[in-house]
Write a protein that holds these residues in place. Structure first.
Motif, short mmCIF file in Angstrom:
data_model
loop_
_atom_site.label_atom_id
_atom_site.label_comp_id
_atom_site.label_asym_id
_atom_site.label_seq_id
_atom_site.Cartn_x
_atom_site.Cartn_y
_atom_site.Cartn_z
N LEU A 167 0.82 -1.20 0.00
CA LEU A 167 0.00 0.00 0.00
C LEU A 167 0.86 1.25 0.00
CD1 LEU A 167 -2.84 1.21 0.14
CD2 LEU A 167 -2.70 1.07 2.64
N LEU A 168 1.96 1.21 0.75
CA LEU A 168 2.93 2.32 0.77
C LEU A 168 4.29 1.75 0.37
CD1 LEU A 168 1.90 4.09 4.10
CD2 LEU A 168 1.34 4.79 1.77
N PRO A 169 4.57 1.68 -0.93
CA PRO A 169 5.83 1.09 -1.37
C PRO A 169 7.02 1.90 -0.91
CG PRO A 169 4.71 2.15 -3.20
CD PRO A 169 3.75 2.17 -2.05
N ALA A 170 8.15 1.22 -0.73
CA ALA A 170 9.37 1.88 -0.26
C ALA A 170 9.89 2.84 -1.31
CB ALA A 170 10.42 0.83 0.07
N GLN A 171 10.40 3.98 -0.84
CA GLN A 171 11.03 4.96 -1.72
C GLN A 171 12.55 4.78 -1.61
OE1 GLN A 171 9.50 6.93 -3.82
NE2 GLN A 171 7.47 6.24 -3.19
N ASN A 172 13.09 3.94 -2.46
CA ASN A 172 14.51 3.60 -2.35
C ASN A 172 15.44 4.72 -2.81
OD1 ASN A 172 13.87 1.06 -1.39
ND2 ASN A 172 13.74 0.18 -3.44
N ALA A 173 14.89 5.80 -3.37
CA ALA A 173 15.74 6.90 -3.82
C ALA A 173 16.05 7.89 -2.70
CB ALA A 173 15.07 7.64 -4.98
N THR A 174 15.50 7.67 -1.50
CA THR A 174 15.76 8.59 -0.41
C THR A 174 17.17 8.41 0.14
OG1 THR A 174 14.83 7.00 1.15
CG2 THR A 174 13.33 8.63 0.23
N TRP A 211 18.46 5.33 2.71
CA TRP A 211 18.14 4.01 2.18
C TRP A 211 19.00 2.93 2.82
CZ3 TRP A 211 21.53 0.97 -0.84
CH2 TRP A 211 20.96 -0.22 -1.34
N ILE A 212 18.37 1.83 3.17
CA ILE A 212 19.06 0.64 3.69
C ILE A 212 18.59 -0.55 2.87
CG2 ILE A 212 19.40 -0.88 5.66
CD1 ILE A 212 18.90 1.50 7.48
N LYS A 213 19.51 -1.29 2.34
CA LYS A 213 19.14 -2.43 1.51
C LYS A 213 18.51 -3.52 2.34
CE LYS A 213 20.77 -5.77 -1.86
NZ LYS A 213 21.90 -6.26 -2.69
N VAL A 214 17.35 -3.98 1.89
CA VAL A 214 16.62 -5.07 2.55
C VAL A 214 16.38 -6.16 1.52
CG1 VAL A 214 14.52 -5.74 3.76
CG2 VAL A 214 15.52 -3.48 4.16
N VAL A 215 16.70 -7.38 1.88
CA VAL A 215 16.48 -8.50 0.97
C VAL A 215 14.98 -8.65 0.72
CG1 VAL A 215 16.76 -10.97 0.63
CG2 VAL A 215 18.56 -9.66 1.78
N GLN A 216 14.58 -8.63 -0.53
CA GLN A 216 13.17 -8.70 -0.90
C GLN A 216 12.73 -10.17 -1.02
OE1 GLN A 216 11.28 -5.84 -1.16
NE2 GLN A 216 13.17 -4.91 -0.39
N ARG A 217 11.44 -10.34 -0.92
CA ARG A 217 10.85 -11.67 -1.06
C ARG A 217 9.83 -11.66 -2.20
NH1 ARG A 217 11.62 -15.42 3.11
NH2 ARG A 217 12.83 -14.59 4.87
N VAL A 218 9.76 -12.77 -2.91
CA VAL A 218 8.85 -12.93 -4.05
C VAL A 218 7.86 -14.05 -3.73
CG1 VAL A 218 8.65 -13.51 -6.50
CG2 VAL A 218 10.57 -12.13 -5.69
N PRO A 219 6.55 -13.81 -3.88
CA PRO A 219 5.58 -14.87 -3.59
C PRO A 219 5.61 -15.97 -4.65
CG PRO A 219 4.48 -12.92 -4.46
CD PRO A 219 5.92 -12.54 -4.26
N VAL A 220 5.64 -17.19 -4.19
CA VAL A 220 5.63 -18.38 -5.05
C VAL A 220 4.37 -19.18 -4.71
CG1 VAL A 220 6.81 -20.51 -5.69
CG2 VAL A 220 8.13 -18.43 -5.21
#
Length: 426
Positions: free
Chosen positions: A312-319, A322-331
Motif C-alpha cells: 500500500l505504501l511502497p518503499a522509496q529507495n531513492a531517499t 536508504w538501507i538495503k533489505v532483501v526482498q521476497r517474491v511470492p511463489v
C-alpha cells in the motif's frame, strides 16, 4: 644442587593432547560430513517458513438495493452452490415484474393488430380496384352514348337536351373514375405505410415486442436477485449483515470460502529464486498439525513482483536514508486435493515449505498461451433461462406465434374477378 641449565622440561599432559586431537578430528569430520550432506542433499532444496495458506474469498454482494428480510447462513456454516444465503424484500421487484408482463402482453396484441391491418388493407385495395373497374365501365358506356348522339343532334333525331344529359353523365362518370383512382392510390399508400411497421419480421421478433420482452427479463432478474445465492460450495465467514438492514448494491454482506481449493503462498528470498522452476515438488508442514503431517504440492507460479512492489505504501529507495533489505517474491504452491480432505487447512495458517530444486529444466514463468477458465459458476444461468421462458409464455398466451406475416399483394386474378363483377353489376 642441580643447576637450572641442567633441569629438564616438564612432560606434556597426554590426556589433554588426546582430547584436543579428538575434538579437532570430530570437528573436521563433522565439517566434512556437513559439506558432503550439503553438496548431496541441502544443495538441492530451498526452504522458507514465510509461507501462508491462501484461497478465494468470494464476497456475497447484492445487485439491487433492498431491505434484508431473511438470513439463511451464519459464520462457519457450510453452504452449497445455488443455496440462498440472504433474502431481500421482493415487493418492489414483484410490482415492476407485474407491470412489465402486462406491458408485454399489451404490446403483443398491438403488434398483432398491425399484422391484421395488413390483411385489411389488402382487402381494401381489392375493393378499390373493383370500384375503379366499375368506374371505367361507366365512363366507357357514357362515352358511347355521347358518341352515338352527337351526329344525331344536327339532324334533329336527338334533342339538344338529351345530348346535354348524356354529356353530363359522361362528366359524372369521369369524376367517379378519378375518385376511384385516388381511392386505389390511397389504399395502396396506406398498405405501404402499415407494411413498413411489419416488413421482414414476425410478432415475436417485432422491435416493440423485443423491447417489452427485455423489460420483462430485467424485472424478472431483479426479482430473482432478491435472493442472494452462493456461487460456490464453501464455508461462510465474515457475516456482517443483519435483519432489517437496508443494503445498497455492491455492499459486502458475507463471504464464502472454498477450503477445498486453497493453495500456499511461499515468500522466498530473491537470492533463492535462481533454481526455482514451475512444476518442482514441494513438501510443506502446517503449524496447526506439526511435523507429523506432510503436504505434497508443486510450484504453480512465481510472482511477477516482490511484496514491497505491491504494498500500500511502497518503499522509496531513492531517499538518502536508504538501507538495503532483501526482498521476497511470492511463489504459489498447488496442494494435493486428497491431502486437503484428510487434513483441511484454513486461510492464513502458517506453513513451512521445502522445494526440491534438483531439476532445473522447467520454466520460470508461465507460457503465453491463454489458459482455460480458472473458476466459474453456473448458478446464475438458471435465472436467465427462466426469464426467457417467462417471456415466451407471455407471447404465446397472447397469440404472438400464431400471427402470420402480411399476405402478398392482390394478384391479377383478383383484379380480373373484381372487374367482371363490376361489369355484371352494370
Amino acid at each position: 644442587m642441580t643447576s637450572p641449565e641442567t633441569r629438564t622440561a616438564p612432560q606434556g599432559n597426554p590426556a589433554r593432547k588426546k582430547a584436543l586431537t579428538a575434538v579437532s578430528a570430530a570437528v573436521l569430520v563433522a565439517g566434512a560430513a556437513y559439506g558432503i550432506y550439503w553438496a548431496l542433499v541441502l544443495n538441492h532444496f530451498e526452504s522458507t517458513d514465510n509461507a501462508y495458506v491462501q484461497g478465494n474469498v468470494v464476497q456475497i454482494t447484492p445487485q439491487t438495493t433492498g431491505t434484508v428480510v431473511a438470513i439463511n447462513a451464519d459464520d462457519t456454516d457450510h453452504v452449497k452452490a445455488g443455496q440462498w444465503l440472504v433474502r431481500l424484500d421482493p415487493a418492489d421487484a414483484q410490482n415492476a415484474l407485474d407491470q412489465a408482463q402486462a406491458q408485454l402482453a399489451q404490446t403483443v396484441r398491438e403488434v398483432r393488430t398491425l399484422f391484421a391491418n395488413n390483411r385489411t388493407q389488402q382487402a381494401q385495395i381489392a375493393l378499390r380496384e373493383a370500384d375503379l373497374a366499375r368506374a371505367q365501365s361507366e365512363v366507357a358506356r357514357a362515352q358511347d352514348d355521347v358518341s352515338r348522339r352527337q351526329p344525331l343532334v344536327s339532324s334533329g333525331a336527338v334533342g339538344q337536351e338529351e345530348f346535354n344529359h348524356s354529356k353530363a353523365q359522361l362528366t359524372a362518370a369521369q369524376s367517379s373514375l378519378q375518385a376511384a383512382r385516388s381511392g386505389v392510390l390511397a389504399a395502396r399508400e396506406q398498405l405501404a405505410s402499415n407494411q413498413s411497421l411489419t416488413a421482414g419480421t414476425s410478432v415475436d421478433q417485432h422491435p416493440n415486442v423485443l423491447r417489452a420482452s427485455a423489460r420483462v427479463r430485467e424485472a424478472y432478474l431483479a426479482l430473482k436477485r432478491a435472493d442472494l445465492l452462493a456461487p460456490v460450495d464453501g464455508y461462510v465467514a465474515r457475516r456482517n449483515v443483519q435483519l432489517g438492514q437496508r443494503v445498497q448494491a455492491g455492499a459486502p454482506l458475507l463471504s464464502v470460502i472454498a477450503l477445498d481449493q486453497v493453495w500456499v503462498e511461499a515468500n522466498f528470498k530473491e537470492s533463492q529464486l535462481q533454481n526455482l522452476r514451475l512444476g518442482q515438488p514441494v513438501e510443506l508442514f502446517a503449524d496447526v498439525y506439526g511435523k507429523n503431517v506432510i503436504y505434497h504440492g508443486t510450484i504453480d507460479g512465481l510472482g511477477a513482483g516482490t511484496g514491497a512492489a505491491f504494498a500500500l505504501l511502497p518503499a522509496q529507495n531513492a531517499t538518502g536514508n536508504w538501507i538495503k533489505v532483501v526482498q521476497r517474491v511470492p511463489v504459489r504452491v498447488q496442494l494435493d486435493p486428497a491431502e486437503l480432505v484428510k487434513h483441511p487447512l484454513r486461510l492464513g495458517l502458517s506453513m513451512d515449505a521445502r522445494v526440491d530444486v534438483s531439476k532445473t529444466d522447467g520454466r520460470m514463468l508461465a507460457d503465453a498461451e491463454q489458459p482455460a477458465v480458472a473458476v466459474q459458476t453456473s448458478v446464475f444461468e438458471q435465472d436467465s433461462r427462466e426469464a426467457d421462458a417467462k417471456v415466451q409464455q407471455i407471447i404465446a398466451a397472447n397469440g404472438g406465434p400464431q400471427a402470420r406475416p402480411a399476405p402478398p399483394a392482390v394478384d391479377d386474378t383478383v383484379l380480373t374477378s373484381a372487374r367482371t363483377l363490376a361489369a355484371l353489376n352494370h
